[in-house]
Design a protein around this motif. Structure first.
Motif, PDB file in Angstrom:
ATOM      1  N   LEU A   5       0.857  -1.187   0.000  1.00 60.30           N
ATOM      2  CA  LEU A   5       0.000   0.000   0.000  1.00 60.30           C
ATOM      3  C   LEU A   5       0.892   1.235   0.000  1.00 60.30           C
ATOM      4  O   LEU A   5       1.753   1.381   0.866  1.00 60.30           O
ATOM      5  N   ALA A   6       0.704   2.114  -0.955  1.00 67.25           N
ATOM      6  CA  ALA A   6       1.455   3.372  -0.984  1.00 67.25           C
ATOM      7  C   ALA A   6       0.533   4.520  -0.589  1.00 67.25           C
ATOM      8  O   ALA A   6      -0.579   4.630  -1.115  1.00 67.25           O
ATOM      9  N   ILE A   7       0.979   5.332   0.339  1.00 70.89           N
ATOM     10  CA  ILE A   7       0.201   6.507   0.741  1.00 70.89           C
ATOM     11  C   ILE A   7       0.728   7.701  -0.043  1.00 70.89           C
ATOM     12  O   ILE A   7       1.894   8.063   0.085  1.00 70.89           O
ATOM     13  N   VAL A   8      -0.135   8.287  -0.867  1.00 73.74           N
ATOM     14  CA  VAL A   8       0.285   9.413  -1.704  1.00 73.74           C
ATOM     15  C   VAL A   8      -0.651  10.607  -1.484  1.00 73.74           C
ATOM     16  O   VAL A   8      -1.764  10.469  -0.995  1.00 73.74           O
ATOM     17  N   GLY A   9      -0.162  11.765  -1.853  1.00 74.04           N
ATOM     18  CA  GLY A   9      -0.938  12.989  -1.709  1.00 74.04           C
ATOM     19  C   GLY A   9       0.002  14.149  -1.419  1.00 74.04           C
ATOM     20  O   GLY A   9       1.174  13.948  -1.113  1.00 74.04           O
ATOM     21  N   ARG A  10      -0.545  15.328  -1.505  1.00 78.46           N
ATOM     22  CA  ARG A  10       0.287  16.523  -1.354  1.00 78.46           C
ATOM     23  C   ARG A  10       0.810  16.652   0.089  1.00 78.46           C
ATOM     24  O   ARG A  10       0.288  15.993   0.991  1.00 78.46           O
ATOM     25  N   PRO A  11       1.818  17.499   0.274  1.00 81.92           N
ATOM     26  CA  PRO A  11       2.383  17.678   1.612  1.00 81.92           C
ATOM     27  C   PRO A  11       1.331  18.118   2.631  1.00 81.92           C
ATOM     28  O   PRO A  11       0.393  18.844   2.294  1.00 81.92           O
ATOM     29  N   ASN A  12       1.511  17.609   3.851  1.00 75.40           N
ATOM     30  CA  ASN A  12       0.749  18.093   5.000  1.00 75.40           C
ATOM     31  C   ASN A  12      -0.681  17.556   5.131  1.00 75.40           C
ATOM     32  O   ASN A  12      -1.429  18.019   5.987  1.00 75.40           O
ATOM     33  N   VAL A  13      -1.045  16.593   4.314  1.00 77.96           N
ATOM     34  CA  VAL A  13      -2.397  16.039   4.445  1.00 77.96           C
ATOM     35  C   VAL A  13      -2.491  15.008   5.575  1.00 77.96           C
ATOM     36  O   VAL A  13      -3.588  14.671   6.023  1.00 77.96           O
ATOM     37  N   GLY A  14      -1.310  14.493   5.997  1.00 78.60           N
ATOM     38  CA  GLY A  14      -1.307  13.522   7.107  1.00 78.60           C
ATOM     39  C   GLY A  14      -0.812  12.136   6.718  1.00 78.60           C
ATOM     40  O   GLY A  14      -1.063  11.157   7.428  1.00 78.60           O
ATOM     41  N   LYS A  15      -0.056  12.037   5.625  1.00 76.01           N
ATOM     42  CA  LYS A  15       0.437  10.739   5.143  1.00 76.01           C
ATOM     43  C   LYS A  15       1.317  10.042   6.185  1.00 76.01           C
ATOM     44  O   LYS A  15       1.137   8.865   6.471  1.00 76.01           O
ATOM     45  N   SER A  16       2.259  10.791   6.742  1.00 71.03           N
ATOM     46  CA  SER A  16       3.189  10.176   7.699  1.00 71.03           C
ATOM     47  C   SER A  16       2.487   9.798   8.994  1.00 71.03           C
ATOM     48  O   SER A  16       2.850   8.815   9.643  1.00 71.03           O
ATOM     49  N   THR A  17       1.471  10.565   9.356  1.00 70.56           N
ATOM     50  CA  THR A  17       0.697  10.244  10.565  1.00 70.56           C
ATOM     51  C   THR A  17       0.002   8.890  10.382  1.00 70.56           C
ATOM     52  O   THR A  17       0.011   8.052  11.291  1.00 70.56           O
ATOM     53  N   GLU A  81       4.134   2.524  -8.978  1.00 71.25           N
ATOM     54  CA  GLU A  81       4.745   1.343  -9.599  1.00 71.25           C
ATOM     55  C   GLU A  81       5.123   0.284  -8.568  1.00 71.25           C
ATOM     56  O   GLU A  81       5.110  -0.905  -8.841  1.00 71.25           O
ATOM     57  N   MET A  82       5.452   0.723  -7.367  1.00 65.15           N
ATOM     58  CA  MET A  82       5.847  -0.213  -6.308  1.00 65.15           C
ATOM     59  C   MET A  82       4.644  -0.855  -5.624  1.00 65.15           C
ATOM     60  O   MET A  82       4.787  -1.874  -4.944  1.00 65.15           O
ATOM     61  N   ALA A  83       3.488  -0.239  -5.759  1.00 64.31           N
ATOM     62  CA  ALA A  83       2.351  -0.614  -4.908  1.00 64.31           C
ATOM     63  C   ALA A  83       1.281  -1.409  -5.657  1.00 64.31           C
ATOM     64  O   ALA A  83       1.126  -1.277  -6.872  1.00 64.31           O
ATOM     65  N   ASP A  84       0.551  -2.214  -4.909  1.00 62.06           N
ATOM     66  CA  ASP A  84      -0.634  -2.880  -5.438  1.00 62.06           C
ATOM     67  C   ASP A  84      -1.840  -1.947  -5.351  1.00 62.06           C
ATOM     68  O   ASP A  84      -2.759  -2.023  -6.158  1.00 62.06           O
ATOM     69  N   VAL A  85      -1.814  -1.089  -4.361  1.00 63.54           N
ATOM     70  CA  VAL A  85      -2.932  -0.167  -4.157  1.00 63.54           C
ATOM     71  C   VAL A  85      -2.385   1.136  -3.566  1.00 63.54           C
ATOM     72  O   VAL A  85      -1.445   1.122  -2.767  1.00 63.54           O
ATOM     73  N   CYS A  86      -2.967   2.256  -3.999  1.00 69.91           N
ATOM     74  CA  CYS A  86      -2.548   3.567  -3.496  1.00 69.91           C
ATOM     75  C   CYS A  86      -3.638   4.153  -2.627  1.00 69.91           C
ATOM     76  O   CYS A  86      -4.805   4.193  -3.032  1.00 69.91           O
ATOM     77  N   LEU A  87      -3.252   4.599  -1.462  1.00 67.07           N
ATOM     78  CA  LEU A  87      -4.179   5.371  -0.649  1.00 67.07           C
ATOM     79  C   LEU A  87      -3.892   6.838  -0.958  1.00 67.07           C
ATOM     80  O   LEU A  87      -2.849   7.367  -0.604  1.00 67.07           O
ATOM     81  N   PHE A  88      -4.805   7.444  -1.706  1.00 64.86           N
ATOM     82  CA  PHE A  88      -4.665   8.847  -2.084  1.00 64.86           C
ATOM     83  C   PHE A  88      -5.339   9.677  -1.006  1.00 64.86           C
ATOM     84  O   PHE A  88      -6.552   9.592  -0.815  1.00 64.86           O
ATOM     85  N   MET A  89      -4.535  10.455  -0.310  1.00 63.43           N
ATOM     86  CA  MET A  89      -5.039  11.196   0.844  1.00 63.43           C
ATOM     87  C   MET A  89      -5.239  12.666   0.521  1.00 63.43           C
ATOM     88  O   MET A  89      -4.366  13.320  -0.043  1.00 63.43           O
ATOM     89  N   ILE A  90      -6.411  13.149   0.888  1.00 59.09           N
ATOM     90  CA  ILE A  90      -6.664  14.589   0.832  1.00 59.09           C
ATOM     91  C   ILE A  90      -6.947  15.069   2.257  1.00 59.09           C
ATOM     92  O   ILE A  90      -7.140  14.258   3.160  1.00 59.09           O
ATOM     93  N   ASP A  91      -6.951  16.368   2.430  1.00 62.23           N
ATOM     94  CA  ASP A  91      -7.171  16.972   3.750  1.00 62.23           C
ATOM     95  C   ASP A  91      -8.622  17.450   3.809  1.00 62.23           C
ATOM     96  O   ASP A  91      -8.999  18.394   3.106  1.00 62.23           O
TER      97      ASP A  91
END
Ligand code: GDP
Ligand code: MG
Length: 163
Positions: A5-17, A81-91
């Motif tokens: 699972l890859a967590i993607v999205g713009r900075p500061n939406v909370g990906k690292s959290t 490319e590395m992931a089977d599924v992307c979690l696209f995060m918005i704020d």
């Protein structure tokens, strides 16, 4: 079988959290100030009985010039490319911004398997964004709060068929 699972999205939406919550360790730095985490970070994620590899895409926070878009694109494409599924995060508090549209376009072009998550979804302030998020054309948004652990059951429900 497990999945990535890859967590993607713009900075500061909370990906690292969210990454830290899934991995259960402070592997990714979280900071109020953009500019802390870099590139792609990988960890062993778990959500109840689900086990998977999780990738936190960072490394965008440094750019303040016109290279931001190019870097976002390259990094996101690599994560996809590395992931089977992307979690696209918005704020959910910020609403759907033009930068979010850029990510949505990248994910669509790459034909990525996408889970759309509206983070910072605790409280009523998120309601409008949930409606806006449908317009991204990436399916039904899940409301989550990475910080407070809300929406993890729903996230598990969409991840389970992939595992
Ligand atoms: P990233 O740049 O996408 O990795 O975002 P971070 O994980 O570094 O988080 C950016 C900021 O958003 C930090 O101040 C977090 O504490 C805050 N944040 C993350 N998740 C939530 C959430 O669910 N609710 C709220 N209110 N704030 C959050
Ligand atoms: Mg980060």
């Amino acid at each position: 079988m497990t999945f990535t699972l890859a967590i993607v999205g713009r900075p500061n939406v909370g990906k690292s959290t969210l990454f830290n919550r899934l991995v259960g360790k402070k592997l990714a730095l979280v900071d109020d100030q953009p500019g802390v985490t870099r590139d792609l970070r990988e960890g062993e994620g778990r959500l109840a009985d689900l086990r998977f590899t999780v990738i936190d895409s960072a490394g965008l926070e440094e750019a303040t010039d016109d290279s931001l878009q190019g870097r976002m694109r390259r990094l996101t494409e690599r994560a996809v490319e590395m992931a089977d599924v992307c979690l696209f995060m918005i704020d959910a508090r910020a609403g759907v911004l033009p930068a979010d549209q850029v990510f949505a376009d990248i994910l669509r072009k790459k034909n990525a398997n996408v889970i759309l998550a509206a983070n910072k979804g605790e409280g009523r302030a998120a309601d409008n964004t949930i409606l806006e998020a449908y317009a991204l054309g990436l399916g039904e948004p899940i409301r989550i709060s990475a910080e407070h652990g809300e929406g993890m059951g729903e996230l598990m429900d969409v991840l389970r068929p992939i595992s």
